[in-house]
Design a protein around this motif. Structure first.
Motif, PDB file in Angstrom:
ATOM      1  N   ASP A   1      -5.802   1.769  -1.034  1.00 33.61           N
ATOM      2  CA  ASP A   1      -4.535   1.447  -0.380  1.00 33.61           C
ATOM      3  C   ASP A   1      -4.718   1.017   1.066  1.00 33.61           C
ATOM      4  O   ASP A   1      -3.946   0.196   1.581  1.00 33.61           O
ATOM      5  N   ASN A   2      -5.729   1.556   1.742  1.00 37.37           N
ATOM      6  CA  ASN A   2      -5.912   1.251   3.162  1.00 37.37           C
ATOM      7  C   ASN A   2      -6.935   0.146   3.415  1.00 37.37           C
ATOM      8  O   ASN A   2      -7.369  -0.051   4.548  1.00 37.37           O
ATOM      9  N   GLN A   3      -7.298  -0.615   2.365  1.00 40.87           N
ATOM     10  CA  GLN A   3      -8.253  -1.703   2.541  1.00 40.87           C
ATOM     11  C   GLN A   3      -7.755  -3.008   1.918  1.00 40.87           C
ATOM     12  O   GLN A   3      -8.526  -3.931   1.693  1.00 40.87           O
TER      13      GLN A   3
ATOM     14  N   GLU B   1      -0.487  -1.870   8.883  1.00 39.43           N
ATOM     15  CA  GLU B   1      -1.451  -0.926   9.442  1.00 39.43           C
ATOM     16  C   GLU B   1      -2.879  -1.317   9.064  1.00 39.43           C
ATOM     17  O   GLU B   1      -3.806  -1.221   9.882  1.00 39.43           O
ATOM     18  N   ASN B   2      -3.068  -1.767   7.819  1.00 38.02           N
ATOM     19  CA  ASN B   2      -4.397  -2.213   7.391  1.00 38.02           C
ATOM     20  C   ASN B   2      -4.854  -3.415   8.218  1.00 38.02           C
ATOM     21  O   ASN B   2      -6.007  -3.501   8.641  1.00 38.02           O
TER      22      ASN B   2
ATOM     23  N   TYR C   1     -12.482  -5.037   3.566  1.00 35.52           N
ATOM     24  CA  TYR C   1     -11.091  -5.315   3.211  1.00 35.52           C
ATOM     25  C   TYR C   1     -11.069  -6.443   2.188  1.00 35.52           C
ATOM     26  O   TYR C   1     -11.991  -7.268   2.120  1.00 35.52           O
TER      27      TYR C   1
ATOM     28  N   GLU D   1      -5.925  -2.435  11.750  1.00 32.04           N
ATOM     29  CA  GLU D   1      -7.262  -1.853  11.808  1.00 32.04           C
ATOM     30  C   GLU D   1      -8.332  -2.921  11.577  1.00 32.04           C
ATOM     31  O   GLU D   1      -9.405  -2.866  12.178  1.00 32.04           O
TER      32      GLU D   1
ATOM     33  N   ARG E   1       2.215  -0.309   5.201  1.00 37.35           N
ATOM     34  CA  ARG E   1       0.804  -0.078   4.887  1.00 37.35           C
ATOM     35  C   ARG E   1      -0.027  -1.325   5.176  1.00 37.35           C
ATOM     36  O   ARG E   1      -1.108  -1.259   5.779  1.00 37.35           O
TER      37      ARG E   1
ATOM     38  N   ARG F   1     -16.756  -1.727   7.265  1.00 28.62           N
ATOM     39  CA  ARG F   1     -15.436  -1.453   6.702  1.00 28.62           C
ATOM     40  C   ARG F   1     -14.993  -2.702   5.956  1.00 28.62           C
ATOM     41  O   ARG F   1     -14.822  -3.767   6.547  1.00 28.62           O
TER      42      ARG F   1
END
Length: 428
Positions: A374-376, A418-419, A347, A422, A415, A345
């Motif tokens: 958006d989520n990385q 939250e990223n 980032y 994770e 956001r 995963r």
């Protein structure tokens, strides 16, 4: 630590300091910083508005400093990111342990199992000659005797990895960092006579500290050996990694991707996707295995134990989650890491002091932010001093990302938090 800490901005250079419209209470998380480079600033952590600081280590002098700061200020679990009320003694630190490429020459690789290939033999009766041999092998050009004498005796990579393993095991939330590759960096020149007596005692030793740069680089093969060993440790223990890359984006991708060779995800074509019935079960190998006791219970007509399922991590030769910090590559390089076959995963974090420090960086920043999913995406300060400046530059980069992404500040901070959650903890 993409640039010398002496060049980082100070509070008198800042512009807007109005916090009235910024949702600090939603949890701002710094994905990469170096507060232990200025230990006097640690006292200001409690008063910071930032929720969490990911404190990197880089060399021999700061490993134990990061441990000590984490012991006093370290968060203990995922819930720390959800707490909005001000605590009397807030815990804000996530520690990271690693050996930075700027200092990679100080390690010799004794992990290959073939001592004949080592650049340094600590059992030799002629250690000064061994030291010269090592630095001749890992540094570009041929360092002169005076420069070699100013360098520390090389440390075995195996010892550092063992120490790092103990530090990670003693800090369950810790990650590997800062590690990476750097083609641009040159070693600082040796201290001149009398200079060390004038050094700033407030700075942790071992950094550049304003010295002129020598002509010597650490050879890329040696840097990749040190990086690979640390990423393998992260993969074994299931920890995230914060990775530095400067003017070495192709080599860095090749080094990281070599570790996941054979572990790539299956990429299903659009045609095959259409052939799969809507709502069909996903029996992909990437799903977590069921608890064996529960399977046995169901086979025997018993009710499985009513307990939360613990996701089982299988050690791999690469980290499960990787952040390319203050990412300065091109959008095309970013897309390589975003290929659906990549099993880690990925980032990408951004900072004002690195990504927006030059006209070139500023010009490509919008495209990088738009390309990054958006989520990385993450934010960082990369500062060497905790306190108001960290808060300011995190707010600044967050605002710029929100503007490019078209997010409200509330949506953006949520956001990004939250990223970060994770990235540190893995999927909930």
């Amino acid at each position: 630590m993409c640039g010398p800490s002496e060049g980082q901005p100070h509070s008198h250079e800042r512009g807007d300091t109005d916090d009235s419209d910024f949702p600090w209470d939603l949890g701002v998380c710094d994905a990469h910083c170096h507060p232990t480079d200025t230990m006097a600033s640690i006292a200001s952590i409690n008063g910071m508005r930032t929720r969490v600081l990911t404190a990197m280590s880089t060399r021999s002098q700061d490993q134990d400093l990061v441990i000590s700061v984490a012991a006093a200020h370290g968060i203990t679990d995922r819930s720390a990111l959800a707490v909005s009320e001000i605590q009397e003694a807030p815990r804000k630190i996530v520690p990271a342990f690693g050996w930075h490429p700027w200092f990679s020459h100080q390690l010799f690789d004794d992990t290959t199992g073939n001592g004949g290939n080592s650049t340094y033999d600590p059992s030799s009766s002629a250690l000064p000659e061994q030291k010269a041999k090592h630095y001749e092998a890992v540094l570009s050009s041929s360092p002169d005797a005076e420069f070699v004498a100013s360098l520390p005796d090389p440390k075995p990579l195996s010892s550092f990895l063992a120490e790092t393993r103990r530090r990670l095991e003693g800090n369950p939330l810790a990650l590997i960092g800062e590690v990476g590759l750097d083609k641009a960096f040159r070693l600082p020149a040796a201290w001149k006579e009398g200079e060390q007596h004038e050094r700033d005692e407030g700075l942790t030793p071992g950094g550049r500290e304003g010295r002129l740069l020598s002509p010597y680089h650490v050879k890329m093969p040696h840097q990749t050996q040190i990086l690979t060993a640390q990423l393998r440790l992260a993969g074994e223990l299931g920890r995230a990694a914060s990775v530095h890359g400067v003017q070495a984006h192709g080599v860095l991708f090749d080094t990281i991707s070599a570790l996941w060779k054979g572990y790539e995800k299956e990429v299903v074509s659009r045609r095959k996707q259409k052939m799969v019935a809507k709502g069909a079960e996903d029996f992909s190998s990437s799903s977590e295995e069921e608890d064996e006791d529960d399977i046995w219970a169901e086979i025997n007509g018993q009710k499985p134990a009513d307990k939360p399922k613990q996701k089982k991590y299988k050690p791999k030769p690469f980290p499960p989650r990787i952040c390319l910090h203050s990412f300065s590559g091109s959008a095309q390089v970013m897309k390589q890491y975003l290929h659906p076959a990549v099993p880690a995963r990925m980032y990408f974090s951004f900072s004002t002091v690195i990504n927006l420090a030059t006209p070139g960086g500023e010009s490509k920043f919008p495209e990088l932010v738009k390309t990054c999913p958006d989520n990385q995406i993450l934010i960082e300060s990369d500062l060497h001093t905790a306190g108001d400046d960290m808060d300011y530059y995190l707010k600044d980069i967050c605002k710029k990302i929100c503007e490019i992404k078209g997010w409200t500040l509330k949506e953006g901070v949520e956001r990004l938090r939250e990223n970060y959650e994770e990235f540190i903890f893995g999927p909930a």
